[in-house]
Design a protein around this motif. Structure first.
Motif, PDB file in Angstrom:
ATOM      1  N   ASP A  32       0.865  -1.166   0.000  1.00  0.00           N
ATOM      2  CA  ASP A  32       0.000   0.000   0.000  1.00  0.00           C
ATOM      3  C   ASP A  32       0.907   1.223   0.000  1.00  0.00           C
ATOM      4  OD1 ASP A  32      -2.325  -1.496   2.370  1.00  0.00           O
ATOM      5  OD2 ASP A  32      -2.135  -1.734   0.198  1.00  0.00           O
ATOM      6  N   MET A  33       0.486   2.266  -0.719  1.00  0.00           N
ATOM      7  CA  MET A  33       1.348   3.439  -0.825  1.00  0.00           C
ATOM      8  C   MET A  33       0.557   4.694  -0.490  1.00  0.00           C
ATOM      9  SD  MET A  33       3.775   2.519  -4.062  1.00  0.00           S
ATOM     10  CE  MET A  33       5.078   3.625  -3.463  1.00  0.00           C
ATOM     11  N   GLY A  34       1.265   5.691  -0.043  1.00  0.00           N
ATOM     12  CA  GLY A  34       0.551   6.894   0.355  1.00  0.00           C
ATOM     13  C   GLY A  34       1.429   8.123   0.377  1.00  0.00           C
ATOM     14  N   TRP A  35       0.767   9.228   0.606  1.00  0.00           N
ATOM     15  CA  TRP A  35       1.428  10.516   0.760  1.00  0.00           C
ATOM     16  C   TRP A  35       1.092  11.088   2.138  1.00  0.00           C
ATOM     17  CZ3 TRP A  35       4.897  12.427  -2.638  1.00  0.00           C
ATOM     18  CH2 TRP A  35       4.908  11.905  -3.942  1.00  0.00           C
ATOM     19  N   ALA A  48      -3.134  11.027   1.589  1.00  0.00           N
ATOM     20  CA  ALA A  48      -3.863  10.122   0.696  1.00  0.00           C
ATOM     21  C   ALA A  48      -3.139   8.798   0.648  1.00  0.00           C
ATOM     22  CB  ALA A  48      -3.985  10.713  -0.705  1.00  0.00           C
ATOM     23  N   ALA A  49      -3.885   7.747   0.337  1.00  0.00           N
ATOM     24  CA  ALA A  49      -3.293   6.420   0.225  1.00  0.00           C
ATOM     25  C   ALA A  49      -4.000   5.636  -0.861  1.00  0.00           C
ATOM     26  CB  ALA A  49      -3.377   5.679   1.555  1.00  0.00           C
ATOM     27  N   ALA A  59      -7.517  12.296   3.119  1.00  0.00           N
ATOM     28  CA  ALA A  59      -7.837  13.132   4.266  1.00  0.00           C
ATOM     29  C   ALA A  59      -8.982  14.065   3.867  1.00  0.00           C
ATOM     30  CB  ALA A  59      -6.617  13.942   4.680  1.00  0.00           C
ATOM     31  N   ASP A  60      -9.818  14.403   4.821  1.00  0.00           N
ATOM     32  CA  ASP A  60     -10.953  15.282   4.537  1.00  0.00           C
ATOM     33  C   ASP A  60     -10.492  16.611   3.937  1.00  0.00           C
ATOM     34  OD1 ASP A  60     -12.953  14.326   7.453  1.00  0.00           O
ATOM     35  OD2 ASP A  60     -12.688  13.384   5.484  1.00  0.00           O
ATOM     36  N   PHE A  66      -7.311  16.568  -4.427  1.00  0.00           N
ATOM     37  CA  PHE A  66      -6.127  15.764  -4.712  1.00  0.00           C
ATOM     38  C   PHE A  66      -6.546  14.405  -5.256  1.00  0.00           C
ATOM     39  CE2 PHE A  66      -3.047  17.741  -1.333  1.00  0.00           C
ATOM     40  CZ  PHE A  66      -3.328  18.999  -1.843  1.00  0.00           C
ATOM     41  N   THR A  67      -5.711  13.869  -6.129  1.00  0.00           N
ATOM     42  CA  THR A  67      -5.948  12.532  -6.662  1.00  0.00           C
ATOM     43  C   THR A  67      -4.659  11.727  -6.610  1.00  0.00           C
ATOM     44  OG1 THR A  67      -7.643  13.382  -8.185  1.00  0.00           O
ATOM     45  CG2 THR A  67      -6.740  11.187  -8.633  1.00  0.00           C
TER      46      THR A  67
END
Length: 118
Positions: A32-35, A48-49, A59-60, A66-67
């Motif tokens: 799993d990857m995220g920012w 985001a993930a 995130a809300d 964001f995408t």
């Protein structure tokens, strides 16, 4: 094993940036990857993930602006950021995470600075 983030910069409010994160040393397709991001004086926070299967969450504060996307064949992760706000200013970090038998394996990129300013 490395993640290399890039694409940060200076942008005006309402503008757009696209962050990229390139993986090397192994394939991250099973991760799993995220920012995440960290603003001055604040704790690092989730942005985001995207799972190994392609499901994403945000995130809300960035939902709808964001995408997150990934290209497993190229071992890359991206974050398209639109309608940027002053409060999006932070260092952005990419992350790859895998949990095996209850053990969390985390790989972090070095961070890329995003500054939203007029």
């Amino acid at each position: 094993v490395q993640l290399q983030a890039s694409g940060g910069g200076l942008v005006q409010p309402g503008g757009s940036l696209r962050l990229s994160c390139a993986g090397s040393g192994r394939t991250f397709s099973a991760y799993d990857m995220g920012w995440y991001r960290q603003a001055p004086g604040k704790a690092r926070e989730f942005v985001a993930a995207i799972t190994s299967g392609g499901s994403s969450n945000y995130a809300d504060s960035v939902q709808g602006r964001f995408t997150i996307s990934r290209d497993s064949a190229k071992n890359t992760l991206s974050l398209q950021m639109n309608s940027l706000k002053f409060e999006d200013t932070a260092v952005y970090y990419c992350n790859a995470r895998k949990i095996v038998l209850g053990t969390v394996y985390d790989v972090w990129g070095q961070g890329t600075q995003v500054t939203v300013s007029s």
